[in-house]
Design a protein around this motif. Sequence first.
Motif, PDB file in Angstrom:
ATOM      1  N   PRO A 305       0.835  -1.212   0.000  1.00 48.84           N
ATOM      2  CA  PRO A 305       0.000   0.000   0.000  1.00 48.84           C
ATOM      3  C   PRO A 305       0.861   1.251   0.000  1.00 48.84           C
ATOM      4  CG  PRO A 305      -0.020  -1.060   2.160  1.00 48.84           C
ATOM      5  CD  PRO A 305       0.680  -1.999   1.221  1.00 48.84           C
ATOM      6  N   GLU A 306       0.473   2.204  -0.802  1.00 44.01           N
ATOM      7  CA  GLU A 306       1.230   3.451  -0.880  1.00 44.01           C
ATOM      8  C   GLU A 306       0.884   4.401   0.261  1.00 44.01           C
ATOM      9  OE1 GLU A 306       1.208   5.335  -4.638  1.00 44.01           O
ATOM     10  OE2 GLU A 306       1.406   3.500  -5.778  1.00 44.01           O
ATOM     11  N   LEU A 307      -0.295   4.185   0.896  1.00 41.88           N
ATOM     12  CA  LEU A 307      -0.703   5.000   2.026  1.00 41.88           C
ATOM     13  C   LEU A 307      -0.905   4.095   3.231  1.00 41.88           C
ATOM     14  CD1 LEU A 307      -3.297   7.431   0.394  1.00 41.88           C
ATOM     15  CD2 LEU A 307      -0.992   7.976   1.158  1.00 41.88           C
ATOM     16  N   GLN A 308      -0.285   4.477   4.342  1.00 40.06           N
ATOM     17  CA  GLN A 308      -0.380   3.664   5.538  1.00 40.06           C
ATOM     18  C   GLN A 308      -1.824   3.626   6.028  1.00 40.06           C
ATOM     19  OE1 GLN A 308       2.115   5.037   8.687  1.00 40.06           O
ATOM     20  NE2 GLN A 308       1.635   3.329  10.057  1.00 40.06           N
ATOM     21  N   GLY A 309      -2.321   2.418   6.274  1.00 41.16           N
ATOM     22  CA  GLY A 309      -3.682   2.253   6.743  1.00 41.16           C
ATOM     23  C   GLY A 309      -4.673   1.901   5.655  1.00 41.16           C
ATOM     24  N   TYR A 310      -4.227   1.910   4.381  1.00 42.98           N
ATOM     25  CA  TYR A 310      -5.131   1.616   3.264  1.00 42.98           C
ATOM     26  C   TYR A 310      -4.468   0.581   2.360  1.00 42.98           C
ATOM     27  CZ  TYR A 310      -7.469   5.859   4.829  1.00 42.98           C
ATOM     28  OH  TYR A 310      -8.100   6.813   5.578  1.00 42.98           O
ATOM     29  N   SER A 311      -5.316  -0.275   1.778  1.00 46.17           N
ATOM     30  CA  SER A 311      -4.802  -1.335   0.921  1.00 46.17           C
ATOM     31  C   SER A 311      -4.447  -0.836  -0.472  1.00 46.17           C
ATOM     32  CB  SER A 311      -5.838  -2.463   0.813  1.00 46.17           C
ATOM     33  OG  SER A 311      -7.059  -1.967   0.267  1.00 46.17           O
ATOM     34  N   ALA A 312      -4.998   0.277  -0.887  1.00 49.85           N
ATOM     35  CA  ALA A 312      -4.737   0.814  -2.227  1.00 49.85           C
ATOM     36  C   ALA A 312      -4.785   2.334  -2.164  1.00 49.85           C
ATOM     37  CB  ALA A 312      -5.757   0.292  -3.240  1.00 49.85           C
ATOM     38  N   TYR A 313      -4.106   2.941  -3.122  1.00 49.03           N
ATOM     39  CA  TYR A 313      -4.094   4.402  -3.199  1.00 49.03           C
ATOM     40  C   TYR A 313      -5.376   4.899  -3.856  1.00 49.03           C
ATOM     41  CZ  TYR A 313      -2.680   9.156  -4.229  1.00 49.03           C
ATOM     42  OH  TYR A 313      -2.630  10.523  -4.305  1.00 49.03           O
ATOM     43  N   SER A 314      -5.970   5.933  -3.297  1.00 42.40           N
ATOM     44  CA  SER A 314      -7.142   6.579  -3.871  1.00 42.40           C
ATOM     45  C   SER A 314      -7.151   8.033  -3.439  1.00 42.40           C
ATOM     46  CB  SER A 314      -8.438   5.882  -3.435  1.00 42.40           C
ATOM     47  OG  SER A 314      -8.622   5.993  -2.039  1.00 42.40           O
ATOM     48  N   VAL A 315      -7.940   8.833  -4.135  1.00 44.72           N
ATOM     49  CA  VAL A 315      -8.014  10.256  -3.800  1.00 44.72           C
ATOM     50  C   VAL A 315      -8.610  10.441  -2.417  1.00 44.72           C
ATOM     51  CG1 VAL A 315      -9.008  12.457  -4.493  1.00 44.72           C
ATOM     52  CG2 VAL A 315      -8.168  10.890  -6.227  1.00 44.72           C
ATOM     53  N   SER A 316      -9.651   9.666  -2.097  1.00 44.99           N
ATOM     54  CA  SER A 316     -10.283   9.800  -0.783  1.00 44.99           C
ATOM     55  C   SER A 316      -9.315   9.428   0.335  1.00 44.99           C
ATOM     56  CB  SER A 316     -11.525   8.914  -0.723  1.00 44.99           C
ATOM     57  OG  SER A 316     -12.473   9.283  -1.700  1.00 44.99           O
ATOM     58  N   ALA A 317      -8.567   8.332   0.149  1.00 43.36           N
ATOM     59  CA  ALA A 317      -7.599   7.933   1.165  1.00 43.36           C
ATOM     60  C   ALA A 317      -6.513   8.986   1.340  1.00 43.36           C
ATOM     61  CB  ALA A 317      -6.987   6.590   0.791  1.00 43.36           C
ATOM     62  N   CYS A 318      -6.060   9.558   0.241  1.00 44.85           N
ATOM     63  CA  CYS A 318      -5.026  10.582   0.331  1.00 44.85           C
ATOM     64  C   CYS A 318      -5.554  11.834   1.024  1.00 44.85           C
ATOM     65  CB  CYS A 318      -4.510  10.911  -1.077  1.00 44.85           C
ATOM     66  SG  CYS A 318      -3.095  12.023  -1.095  1.00 44.85           S
ATOM     67  N   ARG A 319      -6.786  12.203   0.734  1.00 39.41           N
ATOM     68  CA  ARG A 319      -7.373  13.369   1.398  1.00 39.41           C
ATOM     69  C   ARG A 319      -7.474  13.142   2.901  1.00 39.41           C
ATOM     70  NH1 ARG A 319     -12.337  14.843  -2.792  1.00 39.41           N
ATOM     71  NH2 ARG A 319     -11.068  16.010  -4.294  1.00 39.41           N
ATOM     72  N   LEU A 320      -7.982  11.976   3.292  1.00 42.47           N
ATOM     73  CA  LEU A 320      -8.101  11.701   4.725  1.00 42.47           C
ATOM     74  C   LEU A 320      -6.736  11.681   5.397  1.00 42.47           C
ATOM     75  CD1 LEU A 320     -10.842   8.917   4.646  1.00 42.47           C
ATOM     76  CD2 LEU A 320     -11.087  11.256   5.507  1.00 42.47           C
ATOM     77  N   ARG A 321      -5.759  11.122   4.720  1.00 48.02           N
ATOM     78  CA  ARG A 321      -4.413  11.074   5.295  1.00 48.02           C
ATOM     79  C   ARG A 321      -3.825  12.476   5.433  1.00 48.02           C
ATOM     80  NH1 ARG A 321      -1.833   7.222   8.281  1.00 48.02           N
ATOM     81  NH2 ARG A 321       0.392   7.661   8.282  1.00 48.02           N
ATOM     82  N   CYS A 322      -3.983  13.285   4.423  1.00 48.53           N
ATOM     83  CA  CYS A 322      -3.437  14.645   4.485  1.00 48.53           C
ATOM     84  C   CYS A 322      -4.182  15.494   5.514  1.00 48.53           C
ATOM     85  CB  CYS A 322      -3.513  15.292   3.103  1.00 48.53           C
ATOM     86  SG  CYS A 322      -2.433  14.553   1.873  1.00 48.53           S
ATOM     87  N   GLU A 323      -5.493  15.319   5.604  1.00 43.62           N
ATOM     88  CA  GLU A 323      -6.252  16.053   6.617  1.00 43.62           C
ATOM     89  C   GLU A 323      -5.815  15.652   8.021  1.00 43.62           C
ATOM     90  OE1 GLU A 323     -10.366  15.452   5.920  1.00 43.62           O
ATOM     91  OE2 GLU A 323     -10.437  16.704   4.116  1.00 43.62           O
ATOM     92  N   LYS A 324      -5.543  14.367   8.204  1.00 45.79           N
ATOM     93  CA  LYS A 324      -5.086  13.927   9.520  1.00 45.79           C
ATOM     94  C   LYS A 324      -3.747  14.558   9.885  1.00 45.79           C
ATOM     95  CE  LYS A 324      -2.675  10.504  10.683  1.00 45.79           C
ATOM     96  NZ  LYS A 324      -2.013   9.198  10.926  1.00 45.79           N
ATOM     97  N   GLU A 325      -2.825  14.625   8.916  1.00 46.32           N
ATOM     98  CA  GLU A 325      -1.528  15.243   9.192  1.00 46.32           C
ATOM     99  C   GLU A 325      -1.685  16.713   9.551  1.00 46.32           C
ATOM    100  OE1 GLU A 325       1.186  13.596   9.487  1.00 46.32           O
ATOM    101  OE2 GLU A 325       0.358  11.685   8.803  1.00 46.32           O
ATOM    102  N   ALA A 326      -2.604  17.407   8.863  1.00 50.39           N
ATOM    103  CA  ALA A 326      -2.824  18.824   9.171  1.00 50.39           C
ATOM    104  C   ALA A 326      -3.447  18.999  10.546  1.00 50.39           C
ATOM    105  CB  ALA A 326      -3.711  19.448   8.092  1.00 50.39           C
ATOM    106  N   VAL A 327      -4.403  18.136  10.914  1.00 47.96           N
ATOM    107  CA  VAL A 327      -5.026  18.219  12.233  1.00 47.96           C
ATOM    108  C   VAL A 327      -4.017  17.870  13.324  1.00 47.96           C
ATOM    109  CG1 VAL A 327      -6.802  17.202  13.709  1.00 47.96           C
ATOM    110  CG2 VAL A 327      -7.349  17.821  11.361  1.00 47.96           C
ATOM    111  N   LEU A 328      -3.175  16.870  13.074  1.00 47.93           N
ATOM    112  CA  LEU A 328      -2.142  16.533  14.048  1.00 47.93           C
ATOM    113  C   LEU A 328      -1.193  17.694  14.287  1.00 47.93           C
ATOM    114  CD1 LEU A 328      -1.109  12.848  13.201  1.00 47.93           C
ATOM    115  CD2 LEU A 328      -2.159  13.669  15.306  1.00 47.93           C
ATOM    116  N   GLN A 329      -0.828  18.384  13.217  1.00 52.94           N
ATOM    117  CA  GLN A 329       0.099  19.505  13.363  1.00 52.94           C
ATOM    118  C   GLN A 329      -0.551  20.662  14.101  1.00 52.94           C
ATOM    119  OE1 GLN A 329       1.604  20.882   9.625  1.00 52.94           O
ATOM    120  NE2 GLN A 329       3.026  22.337  10.538  1.00 52.94           N
TER     121      GLN A 329
END
Length: 520
Positions: A305-329
């Motif tokens: 998987p290219e994104l941790q926590g997901y079996s495949a790369y998708s726009v929705s998965a990338c958005r959720l991952r990026c939003e999480k990084e922004a909220v964490l910061q």
Amino acid sequence: MPIEIVCKIKFAEEDAKPKEKEAGDEQSLLGAAQGAAAPRDLATFASTSTLHGLGRACGRGPHGLRRTLWALALLTSLAAFLYQAAGLARGYLTRPHLVAMDPAAPAPAAGFPAVTLCNINRFRHSALSDADIFHLANLTGLPPKDRDGHRAAGLRYPEPDMVDILNRTGHQLADMLKSCNFSGHHCSASNFSVVYTRYGKCYTFNADPQSSLPSRAGGMGSGLEIMLDIQQEEYLPIWRETNETSFEAGIRVQIHSQEEPPYIHQLGFGVSPGFQTFVSCQEQRLTYLPQPWGNCRAESGLREPELQGYSAYSVSACRLRCEKEAVLQRCHCRMVHMPGNETICPPNIYIECADHTLGLPRAAIHSSTHPSIHPSTPSSADVASVGWCWRENFLVLDVFFEALTSEAMEQRAAYGLSALLGDLGGQMGLFIGASVLTLLEILDYIYEVSWDRLKRVWRRPKTPLRTSTGGISTLVLQELKEQSPCPSRGHIEGGGASGLLPNHHHPPGPRGGLFEDFAC
């Protein structure tokens, strides 16, 4: 005044060599001594170059009107070529592309898609405790009060657990689901999986990619048909408007692949109560060009998987991952619907840590299901079966494939490198009659001239005292005095000028070798 006497001396070699023609001056002798071939001049290069017009403009011959006209024609053609080449380069750097569409691709191999549905109302009013109302005041807009109606200014409650609150107070599918059928077979709430989104606790049908349900036919009755009670009596009263306040009633639906997480607050569509809504689907397979044509990621050769926590790369998965990084910061925590094991944000800062819109890359190959929504009023039999509260709470959702075909869309480069090189070659041949080898000729001539000048700078020769080339060497009187072994005399035997030395005669014997007498 001092008198300088120049002596010309010719040296003879022991072995007989052919005599070369004497140059007659010192410059030619020094040039012969260096032994380096001079580079071609511009006229010689122009006469042998394959660049059209260069020989007539810069070759050997008299300068006149004809040569001037050829020079102007050559410069004009060169300027026109450079102008056209710049335009071609600008067009190539824009990375133009086109989309090729195949409306009758083979039937979808992934089977029936996943269907995620959420009640627009996030919390059931009857399920909220005093502590829940206190902690969720920023989300619900409800004033924190106890059961007796007093404000909870001095009340203290334990720290909230957002996952527990959503599980307890969210709408339960077992209470909402009144009827479920898939391809003529009965289904129940056990066929749905719990998933968390921005709408709280939601449910996904056919969520497991390892055991996805197949779709054997197209048309109505061959897909998912459910009847839901949205429980509008449990909706929260609008006491104060917040960013999370909803003025709608119904459910939110998203149809997506099993590998793609739901992003329902942006990609979903609404279904209102009192209607039967038909959703005909068609699978779309989109193939995007990689960089620099677009902002997407090519498929990795490794099955990881290219994104941790997901079996495949998708726009929705990338958005959720990026939003999480922004909220964490920003907040040092994550929201419930975001992936990861970090601490979940408490409800009192949910508003502050909500949405972060970011520019995200796309997947190189993306498969999606495109729905076509057709709402209609229910039949009289349906109304009679559920009673008077149909229009307030009940709805019917029918999701099916329109046909067992998919639509393939592929991006292709409209102007590639091979097309650019072909156009540049055509322009070069049209305006200046050149090719790649012509450019190599010009570069070779520039290298030849530059290298010769560098050698002249680095190896500038010193003026020699004696130059021996089998020709004539020139010595001045002062050099002869310093190098001559014979002492000077004040007078010449037999009288004469006192400033000259007597002649040295040859010794008896044959003349030869490197010995040659001279007169001073």
